[in-house]
Design a protein around this motif. Sequence first.
Motif, PDB file in Angstrom:
ATOM      1  N   ARG A  22       0.808  -1.218   0.000  1.00 32.70           N
ATOM      2  CA  ARG A  22       0.000   0.000   0.000  1.00 32.70           C
ATOM      3  C   ARG A  22       0.844   1.272   0.000  1.00 32.70           C
ATOM      4  NH1 ARG A  22      -4.958   0.121   4.037  1.00 32.70           N
ATOM      5  NH2 ARG A  22      -6.404   0.252   2.304  1.00 32.70           N
ATOM      6  N   GLU A  23       1.833   1.338   0.852  1.00 31.51           N
ATOM      7  CA  GLU A  23       2.654   2.551   0.937  1.00 31.51           C
ATOM      8  C   GLU A  23       3.518   2.727  -0.308  1.00 31.51           C
ATOM      9  OE1 GLU A  23       2.028   4.874   3.164  1.00 31.51           O
ATOM     10  OE2 GLU A  23       0.505   3.472   3.870  1.00 31.51           O
ATOM     11  N   ASP A  24       4.028   1.623  -0.856  1.00 32.41           N
ATOM     12  CA  ASP A  24       4.842   1.704  -2.071  1.00 32.41           C
ATOM     13  C   ASP A  24       4.028   2.206  -3.254  1.00 32.41           C
ATOM     14  OD1 ASP A  24       7.108   0.728  -0.774  1.00 32.41           O
ATOM     15  OD2 ASP A  24       6.579  -1.349  -1.221  1.00 32.41           O
ATOM     16  N   ILE A  25       2.823   1.688  -3.405  1.00 39.01           N
ATOM     17  CA  ILE A  25       1.988   2.090  -4.535  1.00 39.01           C
ATOM     18  C   ILE A  25       1.566   3.549  -4.371  1.00 39.01           C
ATOM     19  CG2 ILE A  25      -0.298   1.338  -3.717  1.00 39.01           C
ATOM     20  CD1 ILE A  25       0.949   0.668  -7.231  1.00 39.01           C
ATOM     21  N   ALA A  26       1.282   3.974  -3.144  1.00 40.93           N
ATOM     22  CA  ALA A  26       0.923   5.375  -2.898  1.00 40.93           C
ATOM     23  C   ALA A  26       2.084   6.292  -3.253  1.00 40.93           C
ATOM     24  CB  ALA A  26       0.502   5.578  -1.442  1.00 40.93           C
ATOM     25  N   ARG A  27       3.281   5.920  -2.855  1.00 41.51           N
ATOM     26  CA  ARG A  27       4.472   6.724  -3.144  1.00 41.51           C
ATOM     27  C   ARG A  27       4.720   6.809  -4.646  1.00 41.51           C
ATOM     28  NH1 ARG A  27       7.068   5.048   0.959  1.00 41.51           N
ATOM     29  NH2 ARG A  27       7.763   3.104   0.045  1.00 41.51           N
ATOM     30  N   ALA A  28       4.564   5.694  -5.349  1.00 41.49           N
ATOM     31  CA  ALA A  28       4.790   5.676  -6.800  1.00 41.49           C
ATOM     32  C   ALA A  28       3.736   6.513  -7.531  1.00 41.49           C
ATOM     33  CB  ALA A  28       4.776   4.243  -7.310  1.00 41.49           C
ATOM     34  N   ILE A  29       2.483   6.413  -7.102  1.00 47.47           N
ATOM     35  CA  ILE A  29       1.419   7.204  -7.730  1.00 47.47           C
ATOM     36  C   ILE A  29       1.653   8.691  -7.470  1.00 47.47           C
ATOM     37  CG2 ILE A  29      -1.050   7.740  -7.599  1.00 47.47           C
ATOM     38  CD1 ILE A  29      -1.489   4.679  -7.159  1.00 47.47           C
ATOM     39  N   GLU A  30       2.078   9.012  -6.278  1.00 45.34           N
ATOM     40  CA  GLU A  30       2.380  10.409  -5.943  1.00 45.34           C
ATOM     41  C   GLU A  30       3.477  10.958  -6.846  1.00 45.34           C
ATOM     42  OE1 GLU A  30       4.223  12.269  -2.000  1.00 45.34           O
ATOM     43  OE2 GLU A  30       2.200  11.449  -1.699  1.00 45.34           O
ATOM     44  N   LYS A  31       4.521  10.178  -7.075  1.00 43.06           N
ATOM     45  CA  LYS A  31       5.600  10.615  -7.961  1.00 43.06           C
ATOM     46  C   LYS A  31       5.120  10.737  -9.401  1.00 43.06           C
ATOM     47  CE  LYS A  31       9.536   8.946  -5.328  1.00 43.06           C
ATOM     48  NZ  LYS A  31      10.680   8.020  -5.300  1.00 43.06           N
ATOM     49  N   ALA A  32       4.285   9.825  -9.837  1.00 45.49           N
ATOM     50  CA  ALA A  32       3.796   9.858 -11.216  1.00 45.49           C
ATOM     51  C   ALA A  32       2.951  11.106 -11.481  1.00 45.49           C
ATOM     52  CB  ALA A  32       2.985   8.601 -11.520  1.00 45.49           C
ATOM     53  N   PHE A  33       2.234  11.568 -10.474  1.00 44.91           N
ATOM     54  CA  PHE A  33       1.393  12.765 -10.611  1.00 44.91           C
ATOM     55  C   PHE A  33       2.053  13.999  -9.996  1.00 44.91           C
ATOM     56  CE2 PHE A  33      -1.864   9.478 -11.168  1.00 44.91           C
ATOM     57  CZ  PHE A  33      -2.593   9.998 -12.231  1.00 44.91           C
ATOM     58  N   SER A  34       3.356  13.971  -9.809  1.00 45.31           N
ATOM     59  CA  SER A  34       4.053  15.077  -9.146  1.00 45.31           C
ATOM     60  C   SER A  34       3.931  16.398  -9.903  1.00 45.31           C
ATOM     61  CB  SER A  34       5.522  14.731  -8.926  1.00 45.31           C
ATOM     62  OG  SER A  34       6.181  14.581 -10.162  1.00 45.31           O
ATOM     63  N   SER A  35       3.744  16.347 -11.198  1.00 39.42           N
ATOM     64  CA  SER A  35       3.598  17.592 -11.961  1.00 39.42           C
ATOM     65  C   SER A  35       2.307  18.325 -11.599  1.00 39.42           C
ATOM     66  CB  SER A  35       3.639  17.320 -13.466  1.00 39.42           C
ATOM     67  OG  SER A  35       2.517  16.554 -13.852  1.00 39.42           O
ATOM     68  N   GLN A  36       1.399  17.629 -10.919  1.00 39.45           N
ATOM     69  CA  GLN A  36       0.144  18.227 -10.466  1.00 39.45           C
ATOM     70  C   GLN A  36       0.152  18.409  -8.947  1.00 39.45           C
ATOM     71  OE1 GLN A  36      -2.192  15.093 -12.529  1.00 39.45           O
ATOM     72  NE2 GLN A  36      -3.413  16.812 -13.289  1.00 39.45           N
ATOM     73  N   ASN A  37       1.363  18.447  -8.360  1.00 41.67           N
ATOM     74  CA  ASN A  37       1.521  18.617  -6.908  1.00 41.67           C
ATOM     75  C   ASN A  37       0.726  17.580  -6.119  1.00 41.67           C
ATOM     76  OD1 ASN A  37       3.226  20.898  -7.157  1.00 41.67           O
ATOM     77  ND2 ASN A  37       1.428  22.139  -7.607  1.00 41.67           N
ATOM     78  N   ALA A  38       0.853  16.337  -6.520  1.00 39.90           N
ATOM     79  CA  ALA A  38       0.059  15.259  -5.935  1.00 39.90           C
ATOM     80  C   ALA A  38       0.543  14.862  -4.545  1.00 39.90           C
ATOM     81  CB  ALA A  38       0.098  14.041  -6.843  1.00 39.90           C
ATOM     82  N   LYS A  39      -0.401  14.421  -3.758  1.00 39.93           N
ATOM     83  CA  LYS A  39      -0.150  13.816  -2.453  1.00 39.93           C
ATOM     84  C   LYS A  39      -1.087  12.620  -2.358  1.00 39.93           C
ATOM     85  CE  LYS A  39       1.281  13.660   1.854  1.00 39.93           C
ATOM     86  NZ  LYS A  39       2.359  12.745   2.063  1.00 39.93           N
ATOM     87  N   ALA A  40      -0.536  11.434  -2.201  1.00 42.07           N
ATOM     88  CA  ALA A  40      -1.331  10.206  -2.148  1.00 42.07           C
ATOM     89  C   ALA A  40      -1.319   9.663  -0.726  1.00 42.07           C
ATOM     90  CB  ALA A  40      -0.783   9.181  -3.118  1.00 42.07           C
TER      91      ALA A  40
END
Length: 138
Positions: free
Chosen positions: A65-83
Amino acid sequence: MRKRVAHLSAVVTIAVAMLLTSCSGNAAGENQSDTAAVPGASQAPDSANDKSPAPQGDYAFGAGREDIARAIEKAFSSQNAKATWEDDLFVLSLDGDAEGAMAGYMQCQTLTHLLNEDDVTAIQFPNGTVMCVDALAE
């Protein structure tokens, strides 16, 4: 418009896959056998030394869960994402507009490929939250 969203969804999914697989390797030197440094020490056959880490999580690419959240956050980082996970709810907070015609659609489409089918997902924008079940139903 749907073709463009599908293409963006695929690109983000691939980016997350790359992030997860690049993070799964060991640090330099960890794969080396301790016996290799000792002259004359016997080594097991190559198949015994091949200790690839087994998938440990229930999510895409064996992530937790934490790994996938971190990866999704990085993938959407151009939109200032926080997962984040809030119990069994996955929340992706990012820049954008909850009132837009396609609000959350692309993000939710991507998350359906990365998260489990029974996970509840939401996209949180500065002006409101879109539940993925609603965004994908339209």
